[in-house]
Design a protein around this motif. Structure first.
Motif, PDB file in Angstrom:
ATOM      1  N   MET A   1       0.846  -1.204   0.000  1.00  0.00           N
ATOM      2  CA  MET A   1       0.000   0.000   0.000  1.00  0.00           C
ATOM      3  C   MET A   1       0.880   1.252   0.000  1.00  0.00           C
ATOM      4  N   GLU A   2       0.510   2.217  -0.811  1.00  0.00           N
ATOM      5  CA  GLU A   2       1.270   3.454  -0.882  1.00  0.00           C
ATOM      6  C   GLU A   2       1.090   4.280   0.386  1.00  0.00           C
ATOM      7  N   SER A   3       2.119   5.038   0.742  1.00  0.00           N
ATOM      8  CA  SER A   3       2.040   5.884   1.919  1.00  0.00           C
ATOM      9  C   SER A   3       1.102   7.050   1.670  1.00  0.00           C
ATOM     10  N   SER A   4       0.671   7.701   2.752  1.00  0.00           N
ATOM     11  CA  SER A   4      -0.203   8.866   2.636  1.00  0.00           C
ATOM     12  C   SER A   4       0.465   9.970   1.837  1.00  0.00           C
ATOM     13  N   GLU A   5       1.760  10.159   2.073  1.00  0.00           N
ATOM     14  CA  GLU A   5       2.499  11.202   1.343  1.00  0.00           C
ATOM     15  C   GLU A   5       2.545  10.895  -0.149  1.00  0.00           C
ATOM     16  N   ALA A   6       2.722   9.626  -0.481  1.00  0.00           N
ATOM     17  CA  ALA A   6       2.778   9.237  -1.892  1.00  0.00           C
ATOM     18  C   ALA A   6       1.429   9.458  -2.562  1.00  0.00           C
ATOM     19  N   ILE A   7       0.348   9.090  -1.876  1.00  0.00           N
ATOM     20  CA  ILE A   7      -1.003   9.288  -2.418  1.00  0.00           C
ATOM     21  C   ILE A   7      -1.276  10.773  -2.594  1.00  0.00           C
ATOM     22  N   GLU A   8      -0.866  11.567  -1.608  1.00  0.00           N
ATOM     23  CA  GLU A   8      -1.082  13.015  -1.688  1.00  0.00           C
ATOM     24  C   GLU A   8      -0.339  13.601  -2.884  1.00  0.00           C
ATOM     25  N   LYS A   9       0.869  13.136  -3.127  1.00  0.00           N
ATOM     26  CA  LYS A   9       1.644  13.615  -4.277  1.00  0.00           C
ATOM     27  C   LYS A   9       0.919  13.288  -5.585  1.00  0.00           C
ATOM     28  N   ILE A  10       0.290  12.111  -5.627  1.00  0.00           N
ATOM     29  CA  ILE A  10      -0.422  11.689  -6.832  1.00  0.00           C
ATOM     30  C   ILE A  10      -1.628  12.591  -7.086  1.00  0.00           C
ATOM     31  N   ILE A  11      -2.429  12.832  -6.041  1.00  0.00           N
ATOM     32  CA  ILE A  11      -3.654  13.626  -6.253  1.00  0.00           C
ATOM     33  C   ILE A  11      -3.324  15.083  -6.563  1.00  0.00           C
ATOM     34  N   LEU A  12      -2.186  15.569  -6.070  1.00  0.00           N
ATOM     35  CA  LEU A  12      -1.796  16.953  -6.350  1.00  0.00           C
ATOM     36  C   LEU A  12      -1.185  17.109  -7.743  1.00  0.00           C
ATOM     37  N   SER A  13      -0.832  15.999  -8.360  1.00  0.00           N
ATOM     38  CA  SER A  13      -0.210  16.067  -9.692  1.00  0.00           C
ATOM     39  C   SER A  13      -1.192  15.752 -10.816  1.00  0.00           C
ATOM     40  N   ARG A  14      -2.427  15.405 -10.464  1.00  0.00           N
ATOM     41  CA  ARG A  14      -3.410  15.034 -11.486  1.00  0.00           C
ATOM     42  C   ARG A  14      -3.934  16.263 -12.229  1.00  0.00           C
ATOM     43  N   ASP A  15      -4.442  16.019 -13.426  1.00  0.00           N
ATOM     44  CA  ASP A  15      -5.080  17.074 -14.208  1.00  0.00           C
ATOM     45  C   ASP A  15      -6.588  17.056 -13.966  1.00  0.00           C
ATOM     46  N   GLY A  16      -7.263  18.111 -14.430  1.00  0.00           N
ATOM     47  CA  GLY A  16      -8.717  18.164 -14.313  1.00  0.00           C
ATOM     48  C   GLY A  16      -9.175  18.755 -12.990  1.00  0.00           C
ATOM     49  N   ASP A  17     -10.488  18.947 -12.868  1.00  0.00           N
ATOM     50  CA  ASP A  17     -11.054  19.526 -11.661  1.00  0.00           C
ATOM     51  C   ASP A  17     -10.823  18.626 -10.455  1.00  0.00           C
ATOM     52  N   TRP A  18     -10.729  19.257  -9.301  1.00  0.00           N
ATOM     53  CA  TRP A  18     -10.553  18.527  -8.038  1.00  0.00           C
ATOM     54  C   TRP A  18     -11.769  17.648  -7.773  1.00  0.00           C
ATOM     55  N   GLU A  19     -11.533  16.413  -7.320  1.00  0.00           N
ATOM     56  CA  GLU A  19     -12.613  15.487  -6.979  1.00  0.00           C
ATOM     57  C   GLU A  19     -12.361  14.888  -5.606  1.00  0.00           C
ATOM     58  N   PHE A  20     -13.442  14.701  -4.843  1.00  0.00           N
ATOM     59  CA  PHE A  20     -13.336  14.045  -3.543  1.00  0.00           C
ATOM     60  C   PHE A  20     -13.556  12.544  -3.752  1.00  0.00           C
ATOM     61  N   ASP A  21     -12.574  11.922  -4.372  1.00  0.00           N
ATOM     62  CA  ASP A  21     -12.688  10.520  -4.761  1.00  0.00           C
ATOM     63  C   ASP A  21     -11.997   9.607  -3.746  1.00  0.00           C
ATOM     64  N   HIS A  22     -11.804   8.355  -4.138  1.00  0.00           N
ATOM     65  CA  HIS A  22     -11.241   7.367  -3.221  1.00  0.00           C
ATOM     66  C   HIS A  22      -9.861   7.769  -2.716  1.00  0.00           C
ATOM     67  N   GLN A  23      -8.978   8.178  -3.629  1.00  0.00           N
ATOM     68  CA  GLN A  23      -7.628   8.543  -3.202  1.00  0.00           C
ATOM     69  C   GLN A  23      -7.646   9.736  -2.252  1.00  0.00           C
ATOM     70  N   VAL A  24      -8.468  10.735  -2.536  1.00  0.00           N
ATOM     71  CA  VAL A  24      -8.558  11.895  -1.647  1.00  0.00           C
ATOM     72  C   VAL A  24      -9.088  11.473  -0.283  1.00  0.00           C
ATOM     73  N   SER A  25     -10.071  10.578  -0.265  1.00  0.00           N
ATOM     74  CA  SER A  25     -10.657  10.147   1.019  1.00  0.00           C
ATOM     75  C   SER A  25      -9.624   9.478   1.923  1.00  0.00           C
ATOM     76  N   LEU A  26      -8.605   8.843   1.317  1.00  0.00           N
ATOM     77  CA  LEU A  26      -7.589   8.139   2.109  1.00  0.00           C
ATOM     78  C   LEU A  26      -6.673   9.101   2.862  1.00  0.00           C
ATOM     79  N   VAL A  27      -6.512  10.323   2.345  1.00  0.00           N
ATOM     80  CA  VAL A  27      -5.570  11.270   2.950  1.00  0.00           C
ATOM     81  C   VAL A  27      -6.253  12.567   3.393  1.00  0.00           C
ATOM     82  N   PHE A  28      -7.586  12.614   3.288  1.00  0.00           N
ATOM     83  CA  PHE A  28      -8.307  13.866   3.493  1.00  0.00           C
ATOM     84  C   PHE A  28      -8.038  14.491   4.858  1.00  0.00           C
ATOM     85  N   ASP A  29      -8.108  13.715   5.922  1.00  0.00           N
ATOM     86  CA  ASP A  29      -7.986  14.280   7.272  1.00  0.00           C
ATOM     87  C   ASP A  29      -6.648  14.979   7.475  1.00  0.00           C
TER      88      ASP A  29
END
Length: 244
Positions: A1-29
């Motif tokens: 499983m990827e670390s929270s920091e790694a997931i956060e880096k992925i969601i911050l590097s994506r294109d398109g509008d921000w979405e509260f999807d599965h990856q965001v839910s894992l690191v949201f807090d």
């Protein structure tokens, strides 16, 4: 499983509008605490305010509940008070986390629904923490009217929002202050990229515009109880007797 920091880096590097999807839910807090100054203090303040508002068998709504943090904060502040909680959110992924976090609590219900179509029951407290800024501005008056009607006499509504400023220079100044604060947690490129992804889905109003909307919904004398540059929290109260 990827670390929270790694997931956060992925969601911050994506294109398109921000979405509260599965990856965001894992690191949201963790992510929200690095994005909104004094987030823990706001949570604690809402809990303290709730102690002064709620009584036995009160109903509380948390609109845009995300991972259920507001519900948990209010529950911690009222350990000996029997309270019913309802969390509403558009994101299935966020609600999955919220249900897991609140699984040991009694009388908690979550709904996956838009606020524009949600039907409220009589409540003592309704909270919308950094939620309305993601709702189309033309829909906000109707939702606020629905909230006002749902509140019992002497009931309260807590509105926390990112705000803008009417004066362009003032607005840019406080946005830059906020970005400087965020540089404690994110790179300049990540801050700029997220700003770009939010620009089509987040529509902050000025403090004055938010106050005016509350007034139009018949709330009396809404009070600012927290402010940090371009973030504000307002406590609005329904009159003991409705206006005729």
């Amino acid at each position: 499983m990827e670390s929270s920091e790694a997931i956060e880096k992925i969601i911050l590097s994506r294109d398109g509008d921000w979405e509260f999807d599965h990856q965001v839910s894992l690191v949201f807090d963790d992510h929200v605490r690095k994005s909104i100054p004094c987030y823990n203090d706001i949570q604690e303040l809402i809990g303290i305010l709730s102690k002064k508002i709620l009584s036995q068998n009160s109903l509380v709504y948390d609109l845009g509940t995300a991972t259920g943090e507001i519900i948990r904060s209010i529950h911690r502040a009222n350990p000996n008070t029997k309270i019913r909680y309802v969390g509403v959110d558009k994101s299935v992924s966020m609600l999955k986390v919220a249900r897991e976090k609140c699984r040991t609590m009694k009388q908690v219900t979550f709904y996956n629904q838009d606020l524009e179509t949600f039907t409220f029951k009589p409540a003592k407290l309704i909270v919308a923490a950094f939620t309305f800024q993601f709702i189309k501005t033309e829909h906000r008056p109707f939702i606020l009217e629905s909230i006002y009607k749902a509140l019992k006499p002497n009931g309260h509504f807590i509105l926390c929002e990112k705000i803008s400023y009417a004066d362009a220079a003032e607005h840019d100044f406080f946005v830059n202050v906020h970005h400087t604060w965020k540089e404690n947690h994110f790179t300049f490129e990540e801050i700029r990229a997220k700003k770009e992804r939010l620009k089509h889905i987040m529509q902050p109003l000025t403090l004055e515009e938010n106050m005016a909307l509350l007034g139009q919904a018949n709330f009396e004398h809404p009070q600012l109880f927290f402010k940090w540059c371009n973030f504000a929290c307002i406590l609005a109260k329904k009159a003991m007797v409705d206006h005729l």
